[in-house]
Design an enzyme around this catalytic site. Structure first.
Site, short mmCIF file in Angstrom:
data_model
loop_
_atom_site.label_atom_id
_atom_site.label_comp_id
_atom_site.label_asym_id
_atom_site.label_seq_id
_atom_site.Cartn_x
_atom_site.Cartn_y
_atom_site.Cartn_z
CB SER A 48 47.33 41.23 46.40
OG SER A 48 47.28 39.94 46.93
CB THR A 84 45.96 38.09 40.78
OG1 THR A 84 46.47 39.37 40.51
CG2 THR A 84 44.67 37.85 40.07
CB THR A 104 43.65 41.28 41.31
OG1 THR A 104 44.86 41.70 41.92
CG2 THR A 104 43.41 42.15 40.09
NE ARG A 156 48.43 47.85 36.47
CZ ARG A 156 48.34 46.60 36.90
NH1 ARG A 156 47.37 46.24 37.72
NH2 ARG A 156 49.23 45.69 36.54
CB VAL A 157 42.60 48.27 33.94
CG1 VAL A 157 42.02 46.87 33.74
CG2 VAL A 157 41.53 49.21 34.50
N GLY A 158 44.88 46.06 35.13
CA GLY A 158 45.84 45.01 34.79
C GLY A 158 45.24 43.94 33.91
CG ASP A 159 46.89 40.06 34.49
OD1 ASP A 159 47.00 40.90 35.43
OD2 ASP A 159 47.07 38.85 34.64
CB THR A 195 49.21 35.26 39.74
OG1 THR A 195 49.44 36.14 40.83
CG2 THR A 195 50.30 34.21 39.72
N GLY A 196 50.74 37.83 38.86
CA GLY A 196 52.00 38.54 38.64
C GLY A 196 51.79 39.85 37.92
N GLY A 210 50.69 42.30 35.64
CA GLY A 210 49.65 42.24 34.62
C GLY A 210 50.07 42.76 33.27
N1 GLY Z 1 48.00 40.43 38.06
C1 GLY Z 1 47.34 41.50 38.66
C2 GLY Z 1 47.68 42.82 38.11
O1 GLY Z 1 48.73 43.03 37.56
O2 GLY Z 1 46.86 43.70 38.26
#
Ligand code: GLY
Length: 328
Positions: free
Chosen positions: A85, A187, A205, A215-218, A238-239, A241
């Site tokens: 991950s 992450t 991550t 796609r871009v996360g948090d 984490t988790g 995003g």
């Molecule tokens: N927390 C990582 C993501 O959702 O990309």
């Protein structure tokens, strides 16, 4: 008339302008002199990241800067092909591309970030160079790759055989469904404080497995995946995003600490906020936070059981189970 109130206001402004740490320690209610033994300290999301806190500790124990510690620490899972991950070995998007997000922040509030970066094993180090060598905070996609290559990073294939096999298997059903605590890591978010009370944070991550392309996360978003404020403390997430992005969770944790909350209370507030706002998504998805305040006190909390974290403090590197909102 020059009242006591005005005197206090002017002194406060003077203290801020002078960057006088002792002044702050006396006058800001959320600060007090840290317990000497509590520093240095490094905390990271997920138990397997004891290897990351160990790398961070090497820097901290030698009297190094927190910024160097969090970079060194987060580079460990980035280079680990077993960690599916983060970085090399990370699961790809639904089209088979490994795309990476990372951000970093130092004790002065400087910040750097990269998102949707491909082919570079250490996005955290690219993020640091964005912070230090450009007038910008964030570079994305092709531009981030171009910048990394110009700065001497090597272009590499990050898709391992294991990750490719998992992707091939996923394609049979192509179900777009994140799983809670997959393999008990996700992450890496890390916060550290060094012997000179400087705080820094980093987050890196490969994002949600089999996500949509682009796609871009948090994780690369300051205030969402990670945030530090040298006057207060820092936090990382984490988790899933999407839930952290919509609530700017790490910023919320730091602001709760600024208001005087213990880091544990602060992370619980952020998790409860997310669960209240997104009850349906919270049933199926994990979000967890870690936090450190300037005194070296920490907190960790997740929506679901199974979130754990690594803490290196007082010479000991240990894994702890975090509390959770929904319990068993
Ligand atoms: N927390 C990582 C993501 O959702 O990309």
């Amino acid at each position: 008339m020059y009242t006591r109130r005005k005197f206090f206001r002017d002194s406060l402004i003077g203290g801020i302008l002078a960057g006088n740490a002792d002044f702050w320690l006396k006058n800001a209610p959320y600060l007090s002199k840290p317990d000497k033994d509590a520093l240095p300290v490094a905390i990271a999301t997920w138990g397997p990241n004891v290897k990351a806190t160990a790398a961070a500790w090497e820097v901290l124990a030698a009297g190094g800067r927190a910024l160097d510690a969090v970079e060194a620490g987060t580079r460990v899972p980035e280079a680990d092909p077993e960690d599916t991950s983060v970085g090399y070995g990370g699961f790809p998007d639904r089209d088979g591309h490994v795309t990476l997000d990372a951000c970093i922040m130092d004790e002065f509030g400087n910040a750097g970030s990269v998102s949707f970066l491909e082919h570079i094993m250490h996005p955290i180090s690219v993020a640091r160079l964005v912070m230090e060598k450009t007038p910008h905070v964030m570079l994305s996609g092709e531009g981030a790759l171009q910048f990394a290559l110009e700065r001497g990073f090597k272009q590499e294939n990050l898709l391992t055989d294991t990750a490719r096999a998992a992707w091939e298997e996923w394609k049979m059903k192509a179900e777009y469904k994140p799983k809670i605590n997959v393999e008990r890591h996700d992450t890496i978010g890390m916060v550290a404080i060094d012997m000179k009370h400087r705080i820094a944070g980093a987050c890196t991550t490969s994002g949600m497995a089999f996500k949509m392309r682009g796609r871009v996360g948090d994780s690369p978003i300051l205030g969402a995946g990670m945030f530090v404020d040298n006057e207060v403390g820092g936090a990382a997430a984490t988790g899933l995003g999407e839930m952290v992005l919509r609530t700017l969770g790490s910023f919320l944790v730091v602001e709760e600490m600024r208001r005087g909350a213990h880091p544990q209370k602060a992370v619980e507030t952020a998790v409860k906020r997310i669960a209240r706002k997104y009850p349906e998504q919270s049933k199926e998805n994990q979000v967890g936070f870690i936090a450190l305040d300037k005194k070296g006190r920490h907190g960790a909390f997740g929506i679901h059981q199974g979130f754990n974290y690594a803490l290196y403090q007082r010479g000991e590197n240990k894994v702890f189970e975090a509390g959770s909102l929904l319990g068993k």
